[in-house]
Scaffold this active site. Structure first.
Site, PDB file in Angstrom:
ATOM      1  N   SER B  51      21.536 -28.256  24.864  1.00  0.00           N
ATOM      2  CA  SER B  51      22.463 -27.826  23.809  1.00  0.00           C
ATOM      3  C   SER B  51      23.903 -28.214  24.086  1.00  0.00           C
ATOM      4  CB  SER B  51      22.370 -26.312  23.620  1.00  0.00           C
ATOM      5  OG  SER B  51      22.855 -25.662  24.771  1.00  0.00           O
ATOM      6  N   LYS B  95      28.114 -22.088  25.942  1.00  0.00           N
ATOM      7  CA  LYS B  95      28.423 -22.723  24.661  1.00  0.00           C
ATOM      8  C   LYS B  95      29.933 -22.965  24.630  1.00  0.00           C
ATOM      9  CE  LYS B  95      24.340 -22.477  22.535  1.00  0.00           C
ATOM     10  NZ  LYS B  95      23.532 -22.892  23.683  1.00  0.00           N
TER      11      LYS B  95
END
Lengths: 161, 164
Positions: B51, B95
Site C-alpha cells: 500500500s 499510511k
C-alpha cells in the site's frame, strides 16, 4: 550522607517504574463532567477512579457494559469516560433517530449513563477500538464512594452478534 | 543426612537473596526503561505490503517512528505516520496523511476503473490518510477520515528489511 546524583538516579528509576506501571497495569483518572451520573460524580467532589490497562493487550478484552476510558474522537488530547454498550457486529437501537445501526468492524458504541447531558456515540457515531485507553474498575476517592464500578447494560437496546 | 542439613544451614541464604533481588531489580529497571523509550520517545516497526509503494518496499521495511511529534500534534499533510487500523485495533499500519482537520480532500473513488472523484471536508479532530499506492491500499477512501488519536507515531527513518 549520599550525594545528589544518588537522589537523581533514584528518582529517575522511580519515574521509569511509575510510568511503566501507569501505561501497562493501572492508572488513575479524575472525572470532570456529569455525563456518567450516578455512576461517577463530579459534585461536590470530583471522583477519582482506578483504570485497569490490562485489557489493552493483544486480546483486547472489553465486555459490553464496561465503563471505559478513551481518547476523544474530536480532540486527541482529551480523555473521556463512558459506558461501552456494543462491540463490533452488534446491532444497537438509537432512540433519538428511531433507527437500528450495526457497529462496524473494529469499532464500538459508547454512551454516558446520564443520557440528557452526555455527548457520546449518539452524536459522533461508533468509535474505533484503537482509541481505548483502559477500563474503569473502581472508585478510589472520595472515601464514602469507594467501591467497584459495576458492569451494566440497558434493557433491550443491543442485539449481540 | 545430618551432614547435608548442616551444609544447607551453612549456605549464605541472606547474601544469595540480596544478590538475586538486586539482579532482578536491575532487569526490571531495564525493562521499564525500554518500555518508556518505546512508548513515548521512539520506536521501531516492521511494515510489509504494497500500500505504500514506491515509498516502502513490498517485502518489508524497518521504520523508525517518532512518538513525541504525534503526541504534541505536530503531524502535518505529507507525513508518513504509523497508526492503529480503525478496522482492527490489533493491527498497526503505515499510511500518509493527506489532510488535517478542516481541509477539503479530493480523491479518486475507484482509480483502476473510473475517473470519478469526490471531495470530502475532514471533520474536527480527524485526519485523512491514504497509501502512496492508491491501487492497492485500504485507507480513508474506504473507511473515512480517522480520529487523530489513532496515530501512534511519525515515520522519520526507513531501512529495507533485506539489509539485515
Amino acid at each position: 550522607m549520599r550525594g545528589p546524583w544518588s537522589l537523581l538516579r533514584g528518582s529517575l528509576t522511580g519515574a521509569l517504574i511509575g510510568v511503566t506501571i501507569n501505561d501497562r497495569y493501572a492508572s488513575f483518572v479524575t472525572v470532570h463532567g456529569s455525563s456518567m451520573l450516578p455512576t461517577l460524580e463530579c459534585h461536590p467532589a470530583k471522583d477519582r477512579a482506578l483504570v485497569s490497562r490490562l485489557c489493552l493487550d493483544t486480546r483486547f478484552g472489553f465486555s459490553r457494559g464496561d465503563v471505559v476510558l478513551f481518547r476523544s474522537p474530536t480532540d486527541h488530547r482529551e480523555l473521556m469516560v463512558k459506558r461501552l454498550l456494543a462491540l463490533p457486529g452488534d446491532w444497537i437501537q438509537v432512540p433519538s433517530a428511531k433507527e437500528i445501526r450495526q457497529v462496524p468492524e473494529g469499532h464500538c458504541w459508547v454512551e454516558g449513563d446520564n443520557a440528557d447531558v452526555s455527548w457520546d456515540s449518539r452524536c459522533y457515531g461508533p468509535i474505533p477500538l484503537g482509541l481505548m485507553q483502559g477500563r474503569v474498575t473502581h472508585i478510589v476517592w472520595p472515601l464514602n464512594r469507594i467501591g467497584r464500578v459495576e458492569r451494566k447494560m440497558p434493557e433491550g437496546r443491543v442485539m449481540q452478534r | 543426612m545430618s551432614g547435608f542439613a548442616r551444609r544447607l544451614a551453612g549456605f549464605p541464604w541472606r547474601e544469595f537473596a540480596a544478590d538475586a533481588f538486586s539482579r532482578v531489580f536491575l532487569i526490571a529497571q531495564a525493562v521499564c526503561a525500554v518500555h518508556v523509550v518505546n512508548a513515548h520517545v521512539c520506536s521501531l516497526a516492521v511494515v510489509t505490503g504494497p500500500s505504500m509503494l514506491p515509498s516502502m518496499n513490498l517485502a518489508g521495511d524497518v521504520v523508525a517512528v517518532d512518538r513525541v511529534s504525534a503526541r504534541l500534534g505536530r503531524v502535518a499533510s505529507g507525513d508518513a505516520v504509523l497508526l492503529i487500523s480503525p478496522e482492527d485495533p490489533r493491527k498497526p499500519v503505515v499510511k500518509r496523511v493527506l489532510g488535517m482537520e478542516g481541509d477539503a480532500v479530493t480523491f479518486l473513488v475507484d482509480p483502476g476503473n473510473s475517473d470519478e472523484s469526490r471531495t470530502v471536508v475532514v471533520p474536527q479532530g480527524h485526519v485523512w490518510v491514504q497509501g502512496d499506492n492508491i491501487y492497492a491500499s485500504r485507507d480513508s477512501r474506504h473507511f473515512g477520515p480517522i480520529p487523530y488519536g489513532l496515530i501512534t507515531g511519525k515515520v522519520f527513518c526507513r531501512l529495507p528489511l533485506t539489509e539485515f
